[in-house]
Each structure stands twice: as C-alpha cells, then as structure tokens.
Design a protein around this motif. Structure first.
Motif, short mmCIF file in Angstrom:
data_model
loop_
_atom_site.label_atom_id
_atom_site.label_comp_id
_atom_site.label_asym_id
_atom_site.label_seq_id
_atom_site.Cartn_x
_atom_site.Cartn_y
_atom_site.Cartn_z
N LEU A 1 1.31 -9.37 -2.44
CA LEU A 1 1.42 -8.25 -1.46
C LEU A 1 2.09 -7.05 -2.31
CD1 LEU A 1 1.84 -7.76 1.36
CD2 LEU A 1 4.09 -8.37 1.51
N ILE A 2 2.78 -7.23 -3.30
CA ILE A 2 3.04 -6.21 -4.19
C ILE A 2 2.02 -5.68 -4.82
CG2 ILE A 2 4.18 -5.61 -6.44
CD1 ILE A 2 6.29 -7.70 -6.10
N LEU A 3 0.59 -6.36 -5.16
CA LEU A 3 -0.28 -6.01 -5.55
C LEU A 3 -1.01 -5.11 -4.42
CD1 LEU A 3 -2.63 -5.76 -7.68
CD2 LEU A 3 -3.59 -7.69 -6.72
N PHE A 4 -0.96 -5.50 -3.23
CA PHE A 4 -1.62 -4.88 -2.10
C PHE A 4 -1.03 -3.57 -1.78
CE2 PHE A 4 -1.49 -3.88 2.46
CZ PHE A 4 -2.77 -3.74 2.96
N THR A 5 0.42 -3.58 -1.72
CA THR A 5 1.07 -2.15 -1.42
C THR A 5 0.98 -1.20 -2.72
OG1 THR A 5 3.12 -3.38 -2.29
CG2 THR A 5 2.80 -2.83 0.07
N ALA A 6 0.79 -1.78 -4.06
CA ALA A 6 0.64 -0.84 -5.23
C ALA A 6 -0.73 -0.06 -4.88
CB ALA A 6 0.81 -1.71 -6.13
N ILE A 7 -1.66 -0.80 -4.47
CA ILE A 7 -3.11 -0.46 -4.49
C ILE A 7 -3.17 0.74 -3.35
CG2 ILE A 7 -5.39 -0.72 -4.09
CD1 ILE A 7 -5.26 -3.24 -5.88
N MET A 8 -2.54 0.42 -2.17
CA MET A 8 -2.57 1.23 -1.12
C MET A 8 -1.90 2.61 -1.41
SD MET A 8 -4.04 -0.15 1.34
CE MET A 8 -3.49 0.46 3.04
N SER A 9 -0.70 2.56 -2.18
CA SER A 9 0.18 3.32 -2.72
C SER A 9 -0.82 4.15 -3.87
CB SER A 9 1.46 3.07 -3.09
OG SER A 9 2.08 2.36 -2.30
#
Lengths: 304, 273
Positions: free
Chosen positions: A219-227
């Motif tokens: 999930l951190i990866l997901f939010t990092a890519i979205m950001s």
C-alpha cells in the motif's frame, strides 16, 4: 467469475453484449485518451511557431537538455517530489498507526478532522495559504507573538521560503488523504501479531518499523506512486501561489515554483505557442513518472 | 514503567491535538475571513468582523456569482451523470461478461491511467478547437466523461455482486439490458453513490482543463473565478474568502452527509483486490 461453472457455449452467444456494454467507454477513451497519447508523441517530433510546423525528429528531445527553463522546472519538480512525498507519507503512517490504537479517545473526530483538508479544492486551499503566509499575515503574526522568530519570514517573496510554503501546503492537503488508505489497511492486520510482538518485548516504535511498515509495503508503494504522479503534475498550487496567478511574469520568486506542468502550460498558452516542443516536455513528464515508478517498484516490491 | 507510559500517552495526545488544530484552523479562518475587510484578512485577523453583508453584496453585484454558480452546477451535474453511465456500463461489461480478449483491453486501459493529464492536454485542446467546442460547457463535459479511475473503482466493487442473480433472471427470460437497468443498478446503489461523490468532487474542483477551455467570464466556473479574483492587482480578500466559503460549502455538506461513501470513494476499493 463467469468461467467458473458456466460452459463456454453458454457464454458465447452473450459475448457481443460484453462488447456492447463497454463500447461507449471504448469509443470515448479511444478519442480522449489513446488518440492524444499517440498524437502527442507525433507532435513531440515537430517544431511549431504558431500554425507553421516542421519535422525535427529527436531535435526537441535534444533541445530539452539545453533549455535552462526546462532544467529549472525539472529541478524544482524533483525537489518537491523528493522532500514532500516522504514527509507526507511518513506523517500519514504515524497518524494512521496512532488512530488505529483502540485505547485512544475521540478517534472518530480526529480521523474526520485530519481528512477534512482533502475535500477542499486545490485552488481554495492554495489561496488560503497565500493569504496566511503573506508578509504581515497570520503565520508570521503567530510566530512573532510566540517569539520563535524576530523578524517576519518572507514566505512568498524568497525562493527558498516559497518552496517551503508550497511543501507545507501540499502536506496539509494530502496527509489525511493518504492516512485513510493506511488506516483501512491497518484495520485488517490481526491484533494478535502486535500482542505477540509485545510479549517478545518489542515497544511501539519497534512494532511500527518491524510490523506495520513491512505489512503495509504494497500500500505504501501504491500511495507513493499515486503521489509521484500527482507531484509531477503540480499545477494549480504553484500557479496560484504566484503573484498575479496565470498572468504572472515568474512562477514564484525567481521562478522557484516553476514546475514541469506549469512550463507546458506556458509553452502552449503564454509564450508564442510551440505545441510541438510543449508535447516533448509533456512526454518527458510521462517518462519521468514511468522511471520513478519503476525505481519505487524495485526499491519496495522486491520481496513478496 | 507505568509513569513512562502515561508520559508517552500525553505526548501522543499533544501531537493529535496539534495536528487537529493545523487541519481544522484554515476552515475556521476562512469563515472568519468572510466577515472581515481585505486589510484585516491579509493582516491575519482571527476574530469575526462585521463585513459579512458587505462582502456578500460585493460578491453578488461585482461578479456574476449566480451565473457562475449555475455554470459550475451545470458542468458538474452533466459530467457526473456522464461518468456514471459510461463507466458503470463499461465496468459491468468487463466484470459480468469477462473474456480473455476484454481482459487485455482492460489491462491496457488501466496502464493508461498512469499517463498524466498534461500529456493529453495539447491534442485534446486541438481537438476541441477543431470541433468548434472551445469556450463551451459541452466541450468541457464531453472531454471529461471518460474516467478510467471510475471504471476501475466500479469494477472492483461490482465483484461483490452475486452472479447467480443474473443467471436466475436470464432463466426467467429477462433481456441483458433489462437485467442491468432494473436488477443490477438498483442493488448497487452504494457503489454508484461513492463513484458519484468522487466524480462530483473532481469536477467541481477542476482547474487546469476548464482554465484552458472556458475563456470568457460568462462561461467561467467558481474555481476559475476565485483564481482570477485573487490574481487582481488589489485583491479584495474578504470577498475572495466569501467566494471560497461558497465554493467549499457544497463539498463539505456532501462530505458530512455521506461520510461513509465518501471515504469509500476516495479509497476506490484499491485495497480489496
């Protein structure tokens, strides 16, 4: 789902309905998404002055590296990305971890309050921040009153402080948004894991780094890519923090807030329009997003 | 040991309360600013003043606020409606009639979700010009109703729908479109609500694309108006604050009214997989 228990011959006659249902979206996405992507690539090989166009091949891409405005915009954008995204995601993780603790009182109220900034429009909050961070404005007033500073900080008048203001604003707007993602994932982690860690003598800080972060990795990866995608597209905030908004001569003091997206806009609508070169810059953004996403995948997605 | 624990506790609460104040304060300040004069706002006055009526009058007389609010509502309303129809049909098609060929199409679409809008902007702008839709609301709506994100979100939440119900309806002789419109849609209301709220917010707050398409004051939306008000030589901050409150109010109301769906919409069920 459909494959299970339903024989192929049963599906076949309905296949055309599948296409029928998605046809409207496909036509629209074809015209509004697929065609622009391909056409942008074609445009990026052209140089245009007004309506006159000529083919330059990779010329525009070579030009990027000699264009000091592009390099400045790239540097600014990457600065915002490298500083703001980690601060925000870390803060969001901490807040989510605290609010996941059932012994904390008024969790619902805190959660709602932290999320509230995420509902404001980017323009509204940017203008609020512009007012609060003016030279004799609210923030300086508070800091002077509690004697943290002796003279007012030139928030929006100095290249360095202008960046600080933008980063502060972005963090205010998006931390709660990311927190909600983490919070909902944390609620799925069984409490027994933490109980066991506690018995083994791990304190809260250790639990955070050795249990929470590894478990939330995807999930951190997901939010990092979205950001990453969001930061590379920064437009509303730098434009509206600048004196004079869209018509301003420089984006922030000394172009300190000039981002890649703002540069694309300026190339199209502010200077003598050069759509070909603007398309090249926008393709550079796509490439950078792809590159940064791959790096983040490599850094975080290694172990499954 | 026990004492140490409670000190930590206090620090945690101090941190929470501090973050709470930082998060909420701008909202308070915005409402207070609505009641103050331009000079007081820029000087950071925190208390309520007596300029509210004045600010509201100026906003509605100097600027064509009623028309601008109507523009925003119209554009947002049609965009949300369009997104819901197009995206939910697509999500239904991908999910209920899944086939290897369509899965490939779906994968491609999802990949394109990563492409930043700025890379599509120039061709889209030229398309709008060619279609003579520049400076029209229909141009703005037409280019905003294809949302990969909403297709993705809806498909994720459609996965929970029991396929047996569709099969039973087919046995009863219901047509494919009738099943979708009179059986499926009514039972997926909460997914539709979440998607509607998300698209409402995105459309109501949109800036860059409306800025490019809508060029005259007559066509402007609230967001565009606030932005241009604040870039004036002598911005009337009190009036701007009033406009910001009016522009933010609909979203805050939606937020507190449908908090559950709202959060669900933001998450886009990216976690469910």
């Amino acid at each position: 789902m459909t494959e299970k228990g339903v024989s192929r011959s049963f599906i076949k006659p309905r296949d055309k309905y599948g296409w029928l249902f998605i046809s409207l979206a496909l036509i629209l996405l074809g015209v509004l998404l697929f065609y622009p992507i391909v056409y942008s690539l074609y445009l990026s090989t052209m140089s245009s002055k007004g309506i006159v166009q000529k083919f330059v091949g990779f010329g525009n891409y070579v030009k990027l590296f000699q264009d000091s405005m592009f390099l400045l915009a790239l540097k600014n954008t990457l600065t915002f990305f490298l500083i703001q995204v980690p601060i925000m995601l870390f803060l969001a993780l901490i807040l989510a971890t605290i609010l996941n603790d059932k012994t904390i009182k008024y969790r619902g109220i805190f959660r709602t309050a932290f999320f509230l900034p995420a509902v404001t429009s980017l323009i509204a909050y940017t203008i609020l921040f512009k007012m609060m961070f003016s030279l004799d404005g609210f923030i300086n007033g508070v800091l002077l009153n509690v004697h943290i500073i002796k003279s007012p900080i030139p928030w929006l008048l100095d290249p360095f402080w202008a960046k600080v203001t933008l980063i502060t604003g972005l963090t205010w707007r998006w931390t709660g948004y990311n927190m909600i993602f983490y919070l909902s994932a944390l609620q799925n982690i069984p409490e027994e894991i933490y109980e066991a860690a506690k018995i083994d003598g791990a304190n809260k800080v250790k639990q955070f780094f050795y249990i929470t972060i590894p478990l939330l990795k995807p999930l951190i990866l997901f939010t990092a890519i979205m950001s990453t995608i969001g930061t590379l597209q920064l437009f509303d905030e730098p434009m509206n923090l600048s004196q004079g908004g869209v018509t301003s001569a420089t984006i922030g003091p000394g172009n300190s807030l000039l981002t890649l997206s703002v540069y694309v806009y300026n190339l199209c609508f502010k200077y003598m329009p050069n759509f070909g070169y603007a398309a090249t810059v926008s393709y550079a953004i796509v490439l950078i997003v792809a590159l940064l996403s791959i790096i983040q995948f490599k850094l975080m997605g290694d172990k499954k | 040991m026990k004492k140490n624990y409670s000190i930590n506790r206090i620090l945690v609460y101090v941190f929470l309360v501090f973050t709470f104040i930082v998060s909420v304060f701008p909202f308070y300040w915005m409402v207070a600013g609505m009641t103050n004069s331009a000079v007081d706002v820029i000087k950071g006055k925190m208390t309520f003043g007596n300029q509210m009526l004045n600010n509201i009058t100026t906003l509605f007389t100097t600027y064509d606020m009623v028309r601008i609010l109507f523009n925003s509502l119209k554009v947002t309303g049609f965009t949300v409606l369009g997104i819901l129809i197009v995206s939910s049909m697509a999500a239904y098609g991908f999910q209920i009639y899944s086939s290897p060929a369509r899965e490939k199409v779906y994968g491609l679409i999802i990949l394109f979700m990563m492409v930043p809008f700025i890379a599509l902007m120039i061709p889209l702008f030229r398309l709008i010009v060619k279609m003579h839709l520049l400076n029209t609301h229909s141009g703005l709506v037409l280019t905003s109703i294809a949302s990969v994100f909403i297709i993705f979100f809806l498909r994720q939440s459609f996965k929970a729908f029991p396929y047996e119900i569709i099969q039973a309806a087919r046995v009863d002789g219901a047509g494919e479109f009738r099943i979708f419109f009179s059986i499926f849609i009514p039972s997926m209301k909460s997914s539709y609500a979440a998607a509607a709220i998300y698209s409402f917010m995105a459309s109501w707050n949109a800036y860059l694309w409306p800025l490019i398409i809508l060029q005259t004051d007559k066509q402007k939306t609230v967001t565009l108006m606030i932005s241009s008000m604040s870039s004036a030589y002598f911005p009337e901050w009190g009036v701007i604050m009033t406009a910001i409150v009016i522009a933010t109010l609909p979203i805050i109301i939606v937020f507190f009214g449908f908090q559950k769906y709202f959060v669900q919409g933001m998450l886009g069920s990216s976690l469910k997989q």
